[in-house]
Motif scaffolding. Sequence first.
Motif, PDB file in Angstrom:
ATOM      1  N   GLY B  61      -9.649   6.782  -3.596  1.00 20.22           N
ATOM      2  CA  GLY B  61      -8.422   6.217  -4.160  1.00 20.22           C
ATOM      3  C   GLY B  61      -7.191   6.942  -3.673  1.00 20.22           C
ATOM      4  O   GLY B  61      -6.249   6.321  -3.167  1.00 20.22           O
ATOM      5  N   SER B  62      -7.209   8.274  -3.791  1.00 22.97           N
ATOM      6  CA  SER B  62      -6.020   9.000  -3.365  1.00 22.97           C
ATOM      7  C   SER B  62      -5.858   8.903  -1.854  1.00 22.97           C
ATOM      8  O   SER B  62      -4.749   8.742  -1.353  1.00 22.97           O
ATOM      9  N   GLY B  63      -6.976   8.966  -1.132  1.00 19.36           N
ATOM     10  CA  GLY B  63      -6.909   8.911   0.328  1.00 19.36           C
ATOM     11  C   GLY B  63      -6.320   7.605   0.824  1.00 19.36           C
ATOM     12  O   GLY B  63      -5.418   7.594   1.662  1.00 19.36           O
ATOM     13  N   MET B  64      -6.807   6.463   0.278  1.00 12.50           N
ATOM     14  CA  MET B  64      -6.320   5.174   0.761  1.00 12.50           C
ATOM     15  C   MET B  64      -4.856   4.960   0.389  1.00 12.50           C
ATOM     16  O   MET B  64      -4.087   4.376   1.156  1.00 12.50           O
ATOM     17  N   ALA B  65      -4.456   5.441  -0.799  1.00  7.69           N
ATOM     18  CA  ALA B  65      -3.055   5.276  -1.206  1.00  7.69           C
ATOM     19  C   ALA B  65      -2.144   6.060  -0.262  1.00  7.69           C
ATOM     20  O   ALA B  65      -1.091   5.574   0.162  1.00  7.69           O
ATOM     21  N   ILE B  66      -2.569   7.276   0.084  1.00  7.28           N
ATOM     22  CA  ILE B  66      -1.735   8.101   0.962  1.00  7.28           C
ATOM     23  C   ILE B  66      -1.749   7.550   2.386  1.00  7.28           C
ATOM     24  O   ILE B  66      -0.713   7.507   3.068  1.00  7.28           O
ATOM     25  N   ALA B  67      -2.912   7.057   2.826  1.00  3.05           N
ATOM     26  CA  ALA B  67      -2.978   6.440   4.158  1.00  3.05           C
ATOM     27  C   ALA B  67      -2.024   5.248   4.217  1.00  3.05           C
ATOM     28  O   ALA B  67      -1.311   5.054   5.211  1.00  3.05           O
ATOM     29  N   GLY B  68      -1.995   4.451   3.141  1.00  3.40           N
ATOM     30  CA  GLY B  68      -1.082   3.306   3.098  1.00  3.40           C
ATOM     31  C   GLY B  68       0.372   3.748   3.211  1.00  3.40           C
ATOM     32  O   GLY B  68       1.157   3.162   3.957  1.00  3.40           O
ATOM     33  N   THR B  69       0.725   4.803   2.491  1.00  5.68           N
ATOM     34  CA  THR B  69       2.095   5.304   2.537  1.00  5.68           C
ATOM     35  C   THR B  69       2.478   5.714   3.950  1.00  5.68           C
ATOM     36  O   THR B  69       3.557   5.368   4.440  1.00  5.68           O
ATOM     37  N   ILE B  70       1.578   6.443   4.596  1.00  5.39           N
ATOM     38  CA  ILE B  70       1.904   6.928   5.937  1.00  5.39           C
ATOM     39  C   ILE B  70       2.071   5.750   6.892  1.00  5.39           C
ATOM     40  O   ILE B  70       2.998   5.711   7.695  1.00  5.39           O
ATOM     41  N   MET B  71       1.192   4.752   6.760  1.00  2.00           N
ATOM     42  CA  MET B  71       1.343   3.565   7.609  1.00  2.00           C
ATOM     43  C   MET B  71       2.685   2.909   7.405  1.00  2.00           C
ATOM     44  O   MET B  71       3.321   2.470   8.358  1.00  2.00           O
ATOM     45  N   GLN B  72       3.096   2.813   6.140  1.00  3.95           N
ATOM     46  CA  GLN B  72       4.376   2.160   5.866  1.00  3.95           C
ATOM     47  C   GLN B  72       5.539   2.938   6.462  1.00  3.95           C
ATOM     48  O   GLN B  72       6.505   2.351   6.933  1.00  3.95           O
ATOM     49  N   MET B  73       5.429   4.254   6.458  1.00  2.00           N
ATOM     50  CA  MET B  73       6.490   5.044   7.068  1.00  2.00           C
ATOM     51  C   MET B  73       6.473   4.861   8.588  1.00  2.00           C
ATOM     52  O   MET B  73       7.521   4.735   9.207  1.00  2.00           O
ATOM     53  N   LEU B  74       5.293   4.834   9.183  1.00  2.00           N
ATOM     54  CA  LEU B  74       5.205   4.720  10.639  1.00  2.00           C
ATOM     55  C   LEU B  74       5.633   3.338  11.121  1.00  2.00           C
ATOM     56  O   LEU B  74       6.319   3.216  12.128  1.00  2.00           O
ATOM     57  N   ALA B  75       5.206   2.289  10.392  1.00  4.53           N
ATOM     58  CA  ALA B  75       5.564   0.936  10.815  1.00  4.53           C
ATOM     59  C   ALA B  75       6.933   0.549  10.278  1.00  4.53           C
ATOM     60  O   ALA B  75       7.479  -0.481  10.655  1.00  4.53           O
ATOM     61  N   ARG B  76       7.511   1.375   9.414  1.00  2.00           N
ATOM     62  CA  ARG B  76       8.772   1.106   8.740  1.00  2.00           C
ATOM     63  C   ARG B  76       8.756  -0.274   8.120  1.00  2.00           C
ATOM     64  O   ARG B  76       9.683  -1.076   8.279  1.00  2.00           O
ATOM     65  N   ASN B  77       7.685  -0.538   7.410  1.00  3.94           N
ATOM     66  CA  ASN B  77       7.551  -1.823   6.757  1.00  3.94           C
ATOM     67  C   ASN B  77       6.731  -1.654   5.493  1.00  3.94           C
ATOM     68  O   ASN B  77       5.680  -1.027   5.503  1.00  3.94           O
ATOM     69  N   ARG B  78       7.239  -2.217   4.418  1.00  5.96           N
ATOM     70  CA  ARG B  78       6.641  -2.061   3.101  1.00  5.96           C
ATOM     71  C   ARG B  78       5.327  -2.803   2.916  1.00  5.96           C
ATOM     72  O   ARG B  78       4.626  -2.583   1.945  1.00  5.96           O
ATOM     73  N   PHE B  79       5.041  -3.774   3.789  1.00 12.55           N
ATOM     74  CA  PHE B  79       3.899  -4.657   3.559  1.00 12.55           C
ATOM     75  C   PHE B  79       2.668  -4.253   4.350  1.00 12.55           C
ATOM     76  O   PHE B  79       1.702  -4.982   4.423  1.00 12.55           O
ATOM     77  N   TYR B 221       9.084  12.290  17.737  1.00  9.39           N
ATOM     78  CA  TYR B 221       8.639  11.078  17.057  1.00  9.39           C
ATOM     79  C   TYR B 221       7.218  10.702  17.454  1.00  9.39           C
ATOM     80  O   TYR B 221       6.389  10.356  16.618  1.00  9.39           O
ATOM     81  N   ARG B 222       6.934  10.804  18.753  1.00 11.82           N
ATOM     82  CA  ARG B 222       5.607  10.392  19.226  1.00 11.82           C
ATOM     83  C   ARG B 222       4.507  11.264  18.642  1.00 11.82           C
ATOM     84  O   ARG B 222       3.440  10.781  18.276  1.00 11.82           O
ATOM     85  N   LYS B 223       4.777  12.559  18.566  1.00  8.43           N
ATOM     86  CA  LYS B 223       3.774  13.468  18.001  1.00  8.43           C
ATOM     87  C   LYS B 223       3.473  13.115  16.550  1.00  8.43           C
ATOM     88  O   LYS B 223       2.314  13.110  16.132  1.00  8.43           O
ATOM     89  N   VAL B 224       4.538  12.837  15.802  1.00  9.75           N
ATOM     90  CA  VAL B 224       4.328  12.499  14.389  1.00  9.75           C
ATOM     91  C   VAL B 224       3.573  11.185  14.261  1.00  9.75           C
ATOM     92  O   VAL B 224       2.678  11.044  13.419  1.00  9.75           O
ATOM     93  N   MET B 225       3.918  10.223  15.125  1.00  5.07           N
ATOM     94  CA  MET B 225       3.188   8.950  15.123  1.00  5.07           C
ATOM     95  C   MET B 225       1.706   9.194  15.349  1.00  5.07           C
ATOM     96  O   MET B 225       0.854   8.626  14.669  1.00  5.07           O
ATOM     97  N   THR B 226       1.409  10.045  16.336  1.00  3.73           N
ATOM     98  CA  THR B 226       0.010  10.312  16.662  1.00  3.73           C
ATOM     99  C   THR B 226      -0.697  10.990  15.494  1.00  3.73           C
ATOM    100  O   THR B 226      -1.809  10.595  15.115  1.00  3.73           O
ATOM    101  N   LEU B 227      -0.034  11.994  14.912  1.00  5.13           N
ATOM    102  CA  LEU B 227      -0.626  12.685  13.766  1.00  5.13           C
ATOM    103  C   LEU B 227      -0.908  11.697  12.631  1.00  5.13           C
ATOM    104  O   LEU B 227      -2.007  11.686  12.046  1.00  5.13           O
ATOM    105  N   GLY B 228       0.074  10.831  12.364  1.00  2.00           N
ATOM    106  CA  GLY B 228      -0.091   9.846  11.301  1.00  2.00           C
ATOM    107  C   GLY B 228      -1.243   8.904  11.589  1.00  2.00           C
ATOM    108  O   GLY B 228      -2.053   8.580  10.716  1.00  2.00           O
ATOM    109  N   LEU B 229      -1.304   8.487  12.851  1.00  2.00           N
ATOM    110  CA  LEU B 229      -2.366   7.575  13.277  1.00  2.00           C
ATOM    111  C   LEU B 229      -3.737   8.206  13.047  1.00  2.00           C
ATOM    112  O   LEU B 229      -4.673   7.557  12.561  1.00  2.00           O
ATOM    113  N   ILE B 230      -3.858   9.481  13.391  1.00  2.00           N
ATOM    114  CA  ILE B 230      -5.133  10.181  13.212  1.00  2.00           C
ATOM    115  C   ILE B 230      -5.495  10.242  11.726  1.00  2.00           C
ATOM    116  O   ILE B 230      -6.611   9.907  11.329  1.00  2.00           O
ATOM    117  N   ILE B 231      -4.523  10.622  10.906  1.00  2.00           N
ATOM    118  CA  ILE B 231      -4.808  10.745   9.471  1.00  2.00           C
ATOM    119  C   ILE B 231      -5.220   9.391   8.892  1.00  2.00           C
ATOM    120  O   ILE B 231      -6.248   9.271   8.226  1.00  2.00           O
TER     121      ILE B 231
END
Lengths: 251, 322
Positions: B61-79, B221-231
């Motif tokens: 539960g906590s993992g998927m919620a946080i993964a969702g948050t990071i995706m939203q920050m990376l894609a800059r989209n709430r959906f 920016y690219r490094k953070v994107m990659t880190l986020g993608l991995i997580i």
Amino acid sequence: MIEVSGVSKSYGKTLVVDGVTLALPKGGLTSIIGPNGAGKSTLMSMIARLLPMDAGTVIVDGLDVTKVSGDVLAKRLSILRQDNHLTARLTVTDLVTFGRYPYSKGRPTLQDREHVERAIDYLGLGDFRHRFLDELSGGQRQRAFVAMVLCQDTDYMLFDEPLNNLDISHSVAMMKLMRKSARELGKTVVVVLHDINFASCYSDHIVVMRDGRLFLQGSPTDIVRQEVLSEIYATEFRVHELDGNRIATFY
Amino acid sequence: MPPKLFLPALLLTVLLALVSLFVGVRDVSPFDLFSGAADQRDLMVLLASRVPRTIALVLAGSGMAIAGTIMQMLARNRFVEPSTAGTVESAGLGMLTVLLIAPDMPVIAKMLVAAAFSMAGTALFLSILRAIPLRSILMVPLVGIMLGGMISAVTTFFAYRFDLLQSMGAWASGDFSVVLRGRYEILWVAFALTIAAYVAADRFTVAGMGEAFSSNLGLNYRKVMTLGLIIVSMVTACVVVTAGVVPFLGLIVPNVVSMIMGDNLRRSLPWIGLCGAALVLVCDIIGRVINAPFEIPVGAVLGIVGSLFFLYLLIGRRNRVA
């Protein structure tokens, strides 16, 4: 000093910046003016390494902006582009505090907090500090972005149309703040402006761009002249001397 | 949400976890446990099934919620979240590949294969977003859902050809009833990654302001994107491998927390993790109670709650979330 040499950029087949060579001296307020599509914003973005250039180099205080590491440059030069739209919901204080990110990496010290307070105070954002950016008016948001850049406390500050969305009193306050940063704090401020009269009254130096090229540069007295402006904008201008300022009318 | 509310919220989640320990077909009561009336079988049910299940719920539960948050920050989209960006479907394709090629792989290797697939799928999604001009924010999740649909079509085709539809079906809807001791521990990897996400929280917040802001602040920016993608990919893969798809969690929780307390992740990530755990616990308990002694998979319960919430986001708050 910012040394721009032979910088070009094209989007597809359109050449937007065409071999611009330009030296912006350290200190003072420089305005970049010119008609729409002159390449002002593109040039500014390239100076701040936000856009890769097709040719040429930009050297800031001896550092090549495309080669030096991002966080070193972030302590020397900052930029605010026009049309800033954030998806992330941040409060004014959060946003301004991120201006200290190059120094604090997200863990602001007491000294960083002082910078934040000062920037919020300078831009009169005290009443909105805990509001989210999406709950502010366009002008208030613009001031919050400027506060963030101010907080970054770099020697060089670039603003692309900082007067966007600002009413008359806030525009005047903004230009005074920019001039004060340049004169009293020794910053080098570069602004893209559309309002000729603001450029005329507040700049130490004016750079004119047209069709992607450097068209002319000089002091306000050199540039704000009837025949010069009329040629730049292809519009009839009249220039008046009022209270020691040169004011252009074109209505 | 003021910090002083965090402790009560934490206690509430702990309470939910305790409830989850003692809900199920076999009646294990906490009182028996302490009075010594519980027999060997009760203890075994508790230790081999209920405790692992509850831990798995909290971590997933906590993992998927946080993964969702990071995706939203990376894609800059709430959906956007792993199940609307092709991430989950790619992990599924990875699972199928393992089933076809090396079904006897240890679970950690399965997870790594699934993670590699979901990383590739998510990277593909993000590069599509970069390549096409997006006129509307709704285009972003639509692109993700279409991409996910295409990937799962490929998965279904091969699963059908090789008679593996049933195994894939079990995976397609998140279900924690299969979680037993020895079959959920991989989720601790997801937990470690969520801790890593918290450590890098400021970087993700800055990245969420966009590439220009990030560069201006000296963030790579690219490094953070990659880190986020991995997580995101690893967390998703861990959850998918252990329990299957837990949909919409990464959409509901980050959006609610963001509405209340904004997106400064240093402040909001602990809340997001906590609320994610609590929501999955609630949905799983509902699934166990509502039709007892049978179970409704948590994926189904979340699917209903989540799609209603998605509709609410699309219709009700269009102006704000834009």
